[in-house]
Write a protein that holds these residues in place. Structure first.
Motif, PDB file in Angstrom:
ATOM      1  N   ASP A  24      78.742   2.207   8.287  1.00 51.83           N
ATOM      2  CA  ASP A  24      78.889   1.267   7.117  1.00 51.83           C
ATOM      3  C   ASP A  24      78.925  -0.076   7.629  1.00 51.83           C
ATOM      4  N   VAL A  25      78.113  -0.857   7.573  1.00 51.23           N
ATOM      5  CA  VAL A  25      78.385  -1.942   8.667  1.00 51.23           C
ATOM      6  C   VAL A  25      78.169  -3.497   7.899  1.00 51.23           C
ATOM      7  N   VAL A  26      79.226  -4.285   8.246  1.00 49.03           N
ATOM      8  CA  VAL A  26      79.225  -5.776   7.627  1.00 49.03           C
ATOM      9  C   VAL A  26      79.167  -6.487   8.922  1.00 49.03           C
ATOM     10  N   ALA A  27      78.260  -7.388   8.693  1.00 44.01           N
ATOM     11  CA  ALA A  27      77.937  -8.186   9.826  1.00 44.01           C
ATOM     12  C   ALA A  27      78.029  -9.851   9.641  1.00 44.01           C
ATOM     13  N   LEU A  28      78.457 -10.568  10.829  1.00 46.52           N
ATOM     14  CA  LEU A  28      78.945 -11.969  10.823  1.00 46.52           C
ATOM     15  C   LEU A  28      78.010 -12.525  11.623  1.00 46.52           C
ATOM     16  N   GLU A  29      77.362 -13.855  11.282  1.00 44.64           N
ATOM     17  CA  GLU A  29      76.196 -14.464  12.297  1.00 44.64           C
ATOM     18  C   GLU A  29      76.164 -15.958  11.624  1.00 44.64           C
ATOM     19  N   ILE A  30      75.923 -16.734  12.290  1.00 42.24           N
ATOM     20  CA  ILE A  30      75.699 -18.369  12.153  1.00 42.24           C
ATOM     21  C   ILE A  30      74.424 -18.721  12.237  1.00 42.24           C
ATOM     22  N   ASP A  31      73.460 -18.155  12.988  1.00 44.00           N
ATOM     23  CA  ASP A  31      72.082 -18.738  13.395  1.00 44.00           C
ATOM     24  C   ASP A  31      71.303 -18.330  12.101  1.00 44.00           C
ATOM     25  N   PRO A  32      70.677 -19.413  11.504  1.00 39.62           N
ATOM     26  CA  PRO A  32      69.883 -18.986  10.093  1.00 39.62           C
ATOM     27  C   PRO A  32      68.805 -18.130  10.670  1.00 39.62           C
ATOM     28  N   GLU A  33      68.042 -18.301  11.579  1.00 37.20           N
ATOM     29  CA  GLU A  33      66.968 -17.344  12.078  1.00 37.20           C
ATOM     30  C   GLU A  33      67.407 -15.949  12.115  1.00 37.20           C
TER      31      GLU A  33
ATOM     32  N   TYR B 127      84.572 -21.424  21.472  1.00 34.56           N
ATOM     33  CA  TYR B 127      85.672 -22.227  22.120  1.00 34.56           C
ATOM     34  C   TYR B 127      86.886 -21.768  22.557  1.00 34.56           C
ATOM     35  N   ASP B 128      87.544 -20.712  21.429  1.00 36.76           N
ATOM     36  CA  ASP B 128      88.833 -20.149  21.827  1.00 36.76           C
ATOM     37  C   ASP B 128      88.448 -18.630  21.398  1.00 36.76           C
ATOM     38  N   PRO B 129      88.149 -18.053  22.493  1.00 41.09           N
ATOM     39  CA  PRO B 129      87.978 -16.446  22.482  1.00 41.09           C
ATOM     40  C   PRO B 129      89.145 -15.760  22.221  1.00 41.09           C
TER      41      PRO B 129
ATOM     42  N   VAL C 108      75.944  -9.256   5.029  1.00 41.21           N
ATOM     43  CA  VAL C 108      75.986 -10.296   6.068  1.00 41.21           C
ATOM     44  C   VAL C 108      76.571 -11.675   5.546  1.00 41.21           C
ATOM     45  N   TYR C 109      77.547 -12.042   6.229  1.00 41.03           N
ATOM     46  CA  TYR C 109      78.205 -13.445   6.113  1.00 41.03           C
ATOM     47  C   TYR C 109      77.882 -14.419   7.123  1.00 41.03           C
ATOM     48  N   LYS C 110      77.583 -15.600   6.569  1.00 41.83           N
ATOM     49  CA  LYS C 110      77.418 -16.680   7.633  1.00 41.83           C
ATOM     50  C   LYS C 110      78.676 -17.297   7.746  1.00 41.83           C
ATOM     51  N   LEU C 111      79.227 -17.164   8.955  1.00 37.83           N
ATOM     52  CA  LEU C 111      80.545 -17.833   9.347  1.00 37.83           C
ATOM     53  C   LEU C 111      80.722 -18.296  10.566  1.00 37.83           C
ATOM     54  N   ASP C 112      81.577 -19.379  10.840  1.00 35.97           N
ATOM     55  CA  ASP C 112      81.768 -19.889  12.190  1.00 35.97           C
ATOM     56  C   ASP C 112      82.911 -19.522  12.793  1.00 35.97           C
ATOM     57  N   LEU C 113      82.818 -18.601  13.816  1.00 38.51           N
ATOM     58  CA  LEU C 113      83.911 -18.105  14.633  1.00 38.51           C
ATOM     59  C   LEU C 113      84.930 -19.133  15.116  1.00 38.51           C
ATOM     60  N   ASN C 114      84.529 -20.473  15.191  1.00 38.44           N
ATOM     61  CA  ASN C 114      85.478 -21.434  15.801  1.00 38.44           C
ATOM     62  C   ASN C 114      86.316 -21.976  14.518  1.00 38.44           C
ATOM     63  N   ASP C 115      86.093 -21.558  13.466  1.00 40.87           N
ATOM     64  CA  ASP C 115      86.744 -21.728  12.288  1.00 40.87           C
ATOM     65  C   ASP C 115      87.899 -20.721  11.984  1.00 40.87           C
ATOM     66  N   ALA C 116      89.227 -21.224  12.553  1.00 32.82           N
ATOM     67  CA  ALA C 116      90.458 -20.231  12.699  1.00 32.82           C
ATOM     68  C   ALA C 116      90.501 -19.232  11.416  1.00 32.82           C
ATOM     69  N   ALA C 117      90.086 -19.755  10.216  1.00 33.28           N
ATOM     70  CA  ALA C 117      90.337 -18.988   9.261  1.00 33.28           C
ATOM     71  C   ALA C 117      89.356 -17.831   9.012  1.00 33.28           C
ATOM     72  N   TRP C 118      88.347 -17.589   9.786  1.00 29.09           N
ATOM     73  CA  TRP C 118      87.344 -16.788   9.550  1.00 29.09           C
ATOM     74  C   TRP C 118      87.493 -15.299   9.123  1.00 29.09           C
ATOM     75  N   HIS C 119      88.521 -14.936   9.845  1.00 32.35           N
ATOM     76  CA  HIS C 119      88.756 -13.464   9.658  1.00 32.35           C
ATOM     77  C   HIS C 119      89.609 -13.321   8.303  1.00 32.35           C
ATOM     78  N   GLN C 120      90.329 -14.275   7.785  1.00 33.30           N
ATOM     79  CA  GLN C 120      91.030 -14.322   6.599  1.00 33.30           C
ATOM     80  C   GLN C 120      90.119 -14.094   5.425  1.00 33.30           C
ATOM     81  N   GLN C 121      88.866 -14.902   5.680  1.00 28.68           N
ATOM     82  CA  GLN C 121      87.811 -14.727   4.597  1.00 28.68           C
ATOM     83  C   GLN C 121      87.209 -13.279   4.470  1.00 28.68           C
ATOM     84  N   ILE C 122      87.065 -12.671   5.609  1.00 31.61           N
ATOM     85  CA  ILE C 122      86.202 -11.602   5.852  1.00 31.61           C
ATOM     86  C   ILE C 122      87.503 -10.232   5.220  1.00 31.61           C
ATOM     87  N   GLU C 123      88.695 -10.578   5.353  1.00 36.32           N
ATOM     88  CA  GLU C 123      89.642  -9.535   4.863  1.00 36.32           C
ATOM     89  C   GLU C 123      89.839  -9.411   3.376  1.00 36.32           C
ATOM     90  N   GLN C 124      89.540 -10.703   2.862  1.00 32.76           N
ATOM     91  CA  GLN C 124      89.877 -10.921   1.469  1.00 32.76           C
ATOM     92  C   GLN C 124      88.483 -10.363   0.636  1.00 32.76           C
TER      93      GLN C 124
END
Length: 302
Positions: free
Chosen positions: A60-69, A115-117, A81-97
């Motif tokens: 059961d797969v949930v996927a994150l990506e930012i490239d429109p293509e 930028y911040d792995p 599928v969610y369009k999220l920027d991993l450089n936004d520190a709150a990305w994981h909070q949005q997914i958990e909700q």
């Protein structure tokens, strides 16, 4: 074939077919995930791995990506599928909700693009269920072919590979270990994708090097490691505790070697590439290579 890039005109640059029995990093990632898991794949691209997660492995797969293509190509292979920027520190909070926790969180050749792995990996850990694990694939910048680029005064960025021009972070073996450890994760499973320089996108540069230089660069026992693939869990429930620096580096199967040598040697040298060598030749070279580079190799690699 082990991992085949598709040649159609509308193919995304990260779109390829995967032989699940092969030694390539995506196949290793899929084998570490296993069947029937609840999976979050971050930076899923056009779905090359995703299609096997949901199809072949029945996850059961949930996927994150930012490239429109890539997003459009990805949608058929994931439940959400969610369009999220991993450089936004709150990305994981949005997914958990929205989705809760996961059995496996994957970042396959992704962390080198952010930028911040360290923060992104921390967010991945926060999304793990009580039995969850993190699976990573990370390119190894300590490969001898990359060192050859540096010696030749040309950090050879390209459209893909170890020096993909979109990479903004680089990791040696110790850096991979420290990245994982920094988030209080412990490596329970680890594998190396091993490629000699002749099996990489840098084959033409490598063949121009003097033999003495090649030998010096290859004294690093991790010099043929192309990617590091790991499965990690939070420290408090770790059973194994793998130290990457203690692992053996086994050469690839002969058929794999011949395949990748053939593929990479067929890639033409770019017309704009400056092929002039910066390593002195003749008598000066004989002084430079065994002397300076030899001493450097002994000092660094033992």
């Amino acid at each position: 074939m082990k991992m085949v890039r598709r040649d159609q005109e509308n193919t995304h640059k990260y779109e390829y077919d995967i032989d699940l029995d092969s030694d390539v990093a995506p196949a290793r990632v899929l084998r570490m995930v296993g069947r029937g898991k609840r999976v979050l794949e971050i930076g899923a691209g056009p779905g090359s791995i995703t299609r096997h997660l949901s199809g072949t492995l029945g996850c059961d797969v949930v996927a994150l990506e930012i490239d429109p293509e890539a997003l459009e190509k990805l949608k058929p292979f994931a439940r959400s599928v969610y369009k999220l920027d991993l450089n936004d520190a709150a990305w994981h909070q949005q997914i958990e909700q929205l989705e809760g926790k996961f059995d496996v969180v994957i970042a396959a050749d992704v962390l080198e693009h952010v930028y911040d792995p360290w923060s992104v990996l921390g967010g991945m850990k926060a999304l793990l269920s009580d039995e969850g694990s993190v699976v990573l694939s990370i390119p190894h910048v300590g490969h001898s072919a990359v060192a050859a680029c540096l010696l030749d005064e040309d950090f050879q960025y390209g459209p893909w590979g170890l020096l993909d021009k979109t990479h903004i972070r680089f990791f040696g073996i110790k850096n991979v270990q420290n990245l994982i450890r920094s988030q209080e994760l412990v490596i329970e499973q680890a594998e190396f994708v091993v490629r000699s320089p002749e099996m990489t996108e840098f084959v033409h540069r490598w063949t121009r090097l003097p033999e003495e230089v090649k030998q010096a660069l290859e004294r690093n026992r991790f010099s043929h490691v192309y990617q590091v693939v790991t499965r990690s869990v939070p420290r408090e429930r770790a059973v194994n505790n793998i130290d990457l620096m203690r692992l053996d580096v086994s050469p690839p199967d002969k058929k794999v070697e011949l395949y990748w040598r053939s593929v990479m040697s067929s890639i033409p040298i770019e017309d704009t590439r400056d092929t002039r060598s910066t390593i002195r030749d003749g008598a000066a070279s004989s002084d430079l290579v065994p002397g300076y580079i030899g001493r450097l190799a002994r000092r660094v690699f033992g």
